[in-house]
Design an enzyme around this catalytic site. Sequence first.
Site, PDB file in Angstrom:
ATOM      1  N   LEU A  44       9.098   4.248   1.052  1.00  0.00           N
ATOM      2  CA  LEU A  44       9.022   2.783   0.821  1.00  0.00           C
ATOM      3  C   LEU A  44       9.806   2.794  -0.732  1.00  0.00           C
ATOM      4  O   LEU A  44      10.354   1.910  -1.022  1.00  0.00           O
ATOM      5  CB  LEU A  44       7.573   2.178   0.836  1.00  0.00           C
ATOM      6  CG  LEU A  44       7.063   2.558   2.429  1.00  0.00           C
ATOM      7  CD1 LEU A  44       5.656   1.690   2.216  1.00  0.00           C
ATOM      8  CD2 LEU A  44       7.874   2.062   3.141  1.00  0.00           C
ATOM      9  N   GLY A  77       2.915   5.265  -5.373  1.00  0.00           N
ATOM     10  CA  GLY A  77       2.846   6.659  -5.625  1.00  0.00           C
ATOM     11  C   GLY A  77       1.624   7.219  -5.156  1.00  0.00           C
ATOM     12  O   GLY A  77       0.593   6.534  -4.502  1.00  0.00           O
ATOM     13  N   SER A  79       0.521   9.945   0.863  1.00  0.00           N
ATOM     14  CA  SER A  79       0.874   8.672   1.804  1.00  0.00           C
ATOM     15  C   SER A  79       0.114   8.927   3.123  1.00  0.00           C
ATOM     16  O   SER A  79       0.248   8.191   4.028  1.00  0.00           O
ATOM     17  CB  SER A  79       2.190   8.571   2.224  1.00  0.00           C
ATOM     18  OG  SER A  79       3.026   9.741   2.723  1.00  0.00           O
ATOM     19  N   TYR A 113      -8.213   9.062   2.854  1.00  0.00           N
ATOM     20  CA  TYR A 113      -7.001   8.057   2.230  1.00  0.00           C
ATOM     21  C   TYR A 113      -7.252   6.603   2.096  1.00  0.00           C
ATOM     22  O   TYR A 113      -7.289   6.238   1.017  1.00  0.00           O
ATOM     23  CB  TYR A 113      -5.921   8.288   3.290  1.00  0.00           C
ATOM     24  CG  TYR A 113      -4.569   7.389   2.811  1.00  0.00           C
ATOM     25  CD1 TYR A 113      -3.603   7.717   2.132  1.00  0.00           C
ATOM     26  CD2 TYR A 113      -4.467   6.178   3.750  1.00  0.00           C
ATOM     27  CE1 TYR A 113      -2.694   7.046   1.770  1.00  0.00           C
ATOM     28  CE2 TYR A 113      -3.434   5.382   3.570  1.00  0.00           C
ATOM     29  CZ  TYR A 113      -2.349   5.914   2.626  1.00  0.00           C
ATOM     30  OH  TYR A 113      -1.400   4.951   2.104  1.00  0.00           O
ATOM     31  N   LYS A 159      -7.866   3.901  -1.347  1.00  0.00           N
ATOM     32  CA  LYS A 159      -7.487   2.669  -1.110  1.00  0.00           C
ATOM     33  C   LYS A 159      -8.443   1.846  -1.720  1.00  0.00           C
ATOM     34  O   LYS A 159      -8.297   0.794  -2.483  1.00  0.00           O
ATOM     35  CB  LYS A 159      -6.615   2.157   0.118  1.00  0.00           C
ATOM     36  CG  LYS A 159      -5.497   3.221   0.336  1.00  0.00           C
ATOM     37  CD  LYS A 159      -4.489   2.949  -0.816  1.00  0.00           C
ATOM     38  CE  LYS A 159      -3.038   3.746  -0.416  1.00  0.00           C
ATOM     39  NZ  LYS A 159      -1.994   3.808  -1.364  1.00  0.00           N
TER      40      LYS A 159
END
Length: 260
Positions: free
Chosen positions: A15, A72, A75, A136, A140
């Site tokens: 991305l 960054g 991912s 992950y 977030k």
Amino acid sequence: MLYDRILLTGAAGLLGTELRKRLAPKVKFLRSTDIAAMSDAAPNEELVTADLGDLAAAEALVKDIDAIVHFGGLSKDADFASICRVNIVGFQSLYEAARLAGVKRVVFSSSVHAIGFYDQMQIIGTDVPARPDSNYGVAKAFGENLAQLYWDKHGLETVSVRIGSCEPKPSTRRHLLTWLSFEDMWQLVERSLSVPRVGHTIIYGASNNSATFWDNRLASHIGYRPKDSADAWQAEIHTADPHPGREDIVNRLQGGIFAK
């Protein structure tokens, strides 16, 4: 856009690479950074290899920067120690450096995985409590909360984009609801850097798919109007997967396989 000097993190990723080529023509100065090396800088682009987990490095990256497009970090899901070092500690370092440098706004690539344990039959708005589906996703959710803190306490604005499935084309039944095209991703970033006031806004990153479980009405002030749609691939995907397992987590929860 409102800002002339932009820092793009994660610039060597899938991305980030797409954003580099779209951001450079729109701004006076673009600083692109990643832990991996990059090449082919635009005339107004500076390439920097750096680790965001290092506060001193983060402070150098944000020097003379107006706004940050933060894509960054790791991912994919990983062990908590790795996620913590990169996606939590690194994220906090970047925000603290941004505060000290007087950065005005951040566009943060949050994720569906911050709310991945909601059922696919639920239509949810941007104000629902986080339900992360993985380490992950926890990172977030942390990022969204840190962004809220830095807006409430320090006036640093953020648009947290809960990205669905951003790739060249959708490939699964779930993607028919979550797919985000590269062009629509760019529109989200451009709008997030163009609206006069955003405070801390959360918005779902999906294209104009006819099926969805996300409601973006509380982020309408961003003015995001997606143009692409996963619907063009619906017949192909249904043919490839004609009898989906209804109780399979991939077809039941919004986060898909991350919730397994």
